[in-house]
Design a protein around this motif. Structure first.
Motif, PDB file in Angstrom:
ATOM      1  N   ASP A  76       0.737  -1.234   0.128  1.00 57.98           N
ATOM      2  CA  ASP A  76       0.079  -0.442  -0.175  1.00 57.98           C
ATOM      3  C   ASP A  76       0.816   0.925   0.055  1.00 57.98           C
ATOM      4  O   ASP A  76       0.457   2.105  -0.630  1.00 57.98           O
ATOM      5  N   ARG A  77       1.810   1.503   0.484  1.00 59.21           N
ATOM      6  CA  ARG A  77       2.895   2.254   0.602  1.00 59.21           C
ATOM      7  C   ARG A  77       3.806   2.148  -0.659  1.00 59.21           C
ATOM      8  O   ARG A  77       3.677   3.258  -1.002  1.00 59.21           O
ATOM      9  N   TYR A  78       3.947   1.079  -1.118  1.00 55.51           N
ATOM     10  CA  TYR A  78       4.986   1.183  -1.997  1.00 55.51           C
ATOM     11  C   TYR A  78       3.921   1.989  -3.608  1.00 55.51           C
ATOM     12  O   TYR A  78       4.717   2.873  -4.386  1.00 55.51           O
ATOM     13  N   VAL A  79       3.270   2.022  -3.779  1.00 53.11           N
ATOM     14  CA  VAL A  79       1.887   1.753  -4.992  1.00 53.11           C
ATOM     15  C   VAL A  79       1.908   3.342  -4.562  1.00 53.11           C
ATOM     16  O   VAL A  79       1.730   3.551  -5.827  1.00 53.11           O
ATOM     17  N   GLN A  80       1.659   3.490  -3.631  1.00 53.46           N
ATOM     18  CA  GLN A  80       1.698   5.540  -3.601  1.00 53.46           C
ATOM     19  C   GLN A  80       3.071   6.369  -4.605  1.00 53.46           C
ATOM     20  O   GLN A  80       2.948   6.850  -4.618  1.00 53.46           O
ATOM     21  N   LYS A  81       4.065   5.191  -4.248  1.00 53.82           N
ATOM     22  CA  LYS A  81       5.145   6.213  -4.253  1.00 53.82           C
ATOM     23  C   LYS A  81       5.755   6.007  -6.214  1.00 53.82           C
ATOM     24  O   LYS A  81       6.643   6.131  -6.788  1.00 53.82           O
ATOM     25  N   LEU A  82       4.945   5.355  -7.000  1.00 52.45           N
ATOM     26  CA  LEU A  82       5.148   4.582  -8.200  1.00 52.45           C
ATOM     27  C   LEU A  82       4.606   5.900  -8.939  1.00 52.45           C
ATOM     28  O   LEU A  82       5.451   6.348  -9.535  1.00 52.45           O
ATOM     29  N   PRO A  83       3.546   7.361  -9.322  1.00 47.93           N
ATOM     30  CA  PRO A  83       3.800   8.544  -9.606  1.00 47.93           C
ATOM     31  C   PRO A  83       5.029   9.400  -9.331  1.00 47.93           C
ATOM     32  O   PRO A  83       5.730   9.624 -10.077  1.00 47.93           O
ATOM     33  N   ALA A  84       5.562   9.363  -7.773  1.00 48.20           N
ATOM     34  CA  ALA A  84       6.820  10.032  -8.141  1.00 48.20           C
ATOM     35  C   ALA A  84       7.751   9.385  -8.784  1.00 48.20           C
ATOM     36  O   ALA A  84       9.016  10.151  -9.326  1.00 48.20           O
ATOM     37  N   ILE A  85       8.136   8.316  -8.623  1.00 43.29           N
ATOM     38  CA  ILE A  85       9.151   7.391  -8.961  1.00 43.29           C
ATOM     39  C   ILE A  85       9.118   7.451 -10.905  1.00 43.29           C
ATOM     40  O   ILE A  85      10.551   7.774 -11.521  1.00 43.29           O
ATOM     41  N   LEU A  86       7.823   7.450 -11.632  1.00 39.25           N
ATOM     42  CA  LEU A  86       7.961   6.944 -12.895  1.00 39.25           C
ATOM     43  C   LEU A  86       8.247   9.090 -13.605  1.00 39.25           C
ATOM     44  O   LEU A  86       8.518   9.558 -13.876  1.00 39.25           O
ATOM     45  N   GLU A  87       8.242  10.392 -12.495  1.00 40.99           N
ATOM     46  CA  GLU A  87       8.517  11.334 -12.380  1.00 40.99           C
ATOM     47  C   GLU A  87      10.220  11.783 -12.550  1.00 40.99           C
ATOM     48  O   GLU A  87      11.127  12.324 -13.833  1.00 40.99           O
ATOM     49  N   LYS A  88      10.374  11.744 -11.718  1.00 42.91           N
ATOM     50  CA  LYS A  88      12.384  10.459 -11.910  1.00 42.91           C
ATOM     51  C   LYS A  88      12.285  10.423 -12.638  1.00 42.91           C
ATOM     52  O   LYS A  88      13.869  10.674 -13.403  1.00 42.91           O
ATOM     53  N   LEU A  89      12.487   8.914 -13.184  1.00 44.72           N
ATOM     54  CA  LEU A  89      12.476   9.023 -14.584  1.00 44.72           C
ATOM     55  C   LEU A  89      12.380   9.240 -15.546  1.00 44.72           C
ATOM     56  O   LEU A  89      13.111   9.201 -16.319  1.00 44.72           O
ATOM     57  N   ASN A  90      11.228  10.553 -15.325  1.00 46.68           N
ATOM     58  CA  ASN A  90      10.710  11.165 -16.424  1.00 46.68           C
ATOM     59  C   ASN A  90      12.296  11.651 -17.313  1.00 46.68           C
ATOM     60  O   ASN A  90      12.675  13.203 -18.250  1.00 46.68           O
ATOM     61  N   LYS A  91      12.566  13.131 -16.018  1.00 48.08           N
ATOM     62  CA  LYS A  91      13.303  13.630 -15.851  1.00 48.08           C
ATOM     63  C   LYS A  91      15.197  13.328 -16.047  1.00 48.08           C
ATOM     64  O   LYS A  91      16.004  13.886 -16.991  1.00 48.08           O
ATOM     65  N   ASP A  92      14.844  11.563 -15.767  1.00 48.11           N
ATOM     66  CA  ASP A  92      16.869  10.374 -16.192  1.00 48.11           C
ATOM     67  C   ASP A  92      16.202  10.883 -17.271  1.00 48.11           C
ATOM     68  O   ASP A  92      17.808  10.412 -18.419  1.00 48.11           O
TER      69      ASP A  92
END
Length: 264
Positions: A76-92
């Motif tokens: 439940d905690r991890y899945v909520q972080k996926l949008p922020a991870i995707l945002e970082k990866l788009n910057k990468d």
């Protein structure tokens, strides 16, 4: 041939009761589903999120051997972080597009660049590592390592807009810290100065400040080693001490000319 005797001997030497290789194959399937969920246009998000949760439940059963650790609550905690991870990866991905003159489109970066794939799996595994989820984060990054030649330990701390060019042979250790807008090339090692088991809880790997470029086959070692911001580390450099900000470090080759015989 006594097959039963052989079976008994093999069983006698199997001294790892928790060594269930389904954990490895399930982790790889989970990693693939994660990547497609974040990046593939045709992947149905709701369906895949449900699939990911089911895969994660299997990972909990396989990996969480300590009953006192509430691994089942991690999802439940991890899945909520996926949008922020995707945002970082788009910057990468954008950093790679901006840095590499050979990159012709952002789609090429997402689909064809091993450095980007390794960073993506690192970022996805790092959040599970931070949760203390056992073994799975390391299996995720080793899966990416096997496919790309880039070895990033999930414990490393990496800032925004990170670019790895070419990728093959890159090694980033568990306690390495990389700030923002850092570029590294193939064969770079951010490693420990020496190895001993009692250093497990100690920072063993270097810190790379923002806006640093590290060229091919450079080696930077030691937990106290800091490469200051805006520095350039040339190819094949060997560094075990801190480098001030705004520095340029080059490896200077020794050239010796062989004597030649005079032929009459």
């Amino acid at each position: 041939m006594d097959k039963q005797k052989i079976i008994e001997q093999i069983k006698a030497h199997k001294n790892q009761p928790c060594l269930d290789f389904r954990l490895k194959t399930t982790t790889e399937a989970f990693t693939n589903t994660l990547f497609y969920t974040l990046f593939d246009t045709n992947t149905p998000l709701l369906e895949n999120l449900e699939k990911l949760e089911q895969q994660f439940e299997i990972l909990v059963d396989l990996a969480c051997w300590d009953a006192d650790k509430p691994c089942s609550k991690v999802w439940d905690r991890y899945v909520q972080k996926l949008p922020a991870i995707l945002e970082k990866l788009n910057k990468d991905a954008q950093a790679t597009l901006n840095c590499d003159p050979a990159s012709l489109s952002i789609e090429e970066v997402y689909m064809a660049y091993p450095g980007f794939y390794a960073i993506a799996i690192y970022r996805l595994s790092h959040e599970l590592y931070a949760e203390g989820f056992p073994l799975v984060p390391r299996l995720m990054t080793e899966y990416a390592h096997r496919q790309t030649g880039v070895d990033i330990n999930p414990g490393a701390q990496i800032g925004n807009s990170f670019h790895i060019d070419h990728g093959t042979g890159v090694v980033i250790g568990e306690t390495a810290v990389i700030k923002n807008n850092v570029k590294i090339y193939q064969g770079v090692t951010l490693g420990g100065l020496y190895v001993a088991k009692d250093l497990q809880k100690i920072k063993r790997h270097p810190t790379i400040e923002s806006n640093v470029t590290i060229y091919a086959n450079a080696t930077i070692l030691g937990g106290d080693t800091i490469v200051g911001e805006n520095s350039i580390i040339g190819g094949n450099a060997w560094i075990t001490e801190s480098v001030p900000a705004n520095s340029t470090v080059f490896h200077t080759p020794t050239i010796k000319i062989k004597p030649t015989k005079n032929h009459v």
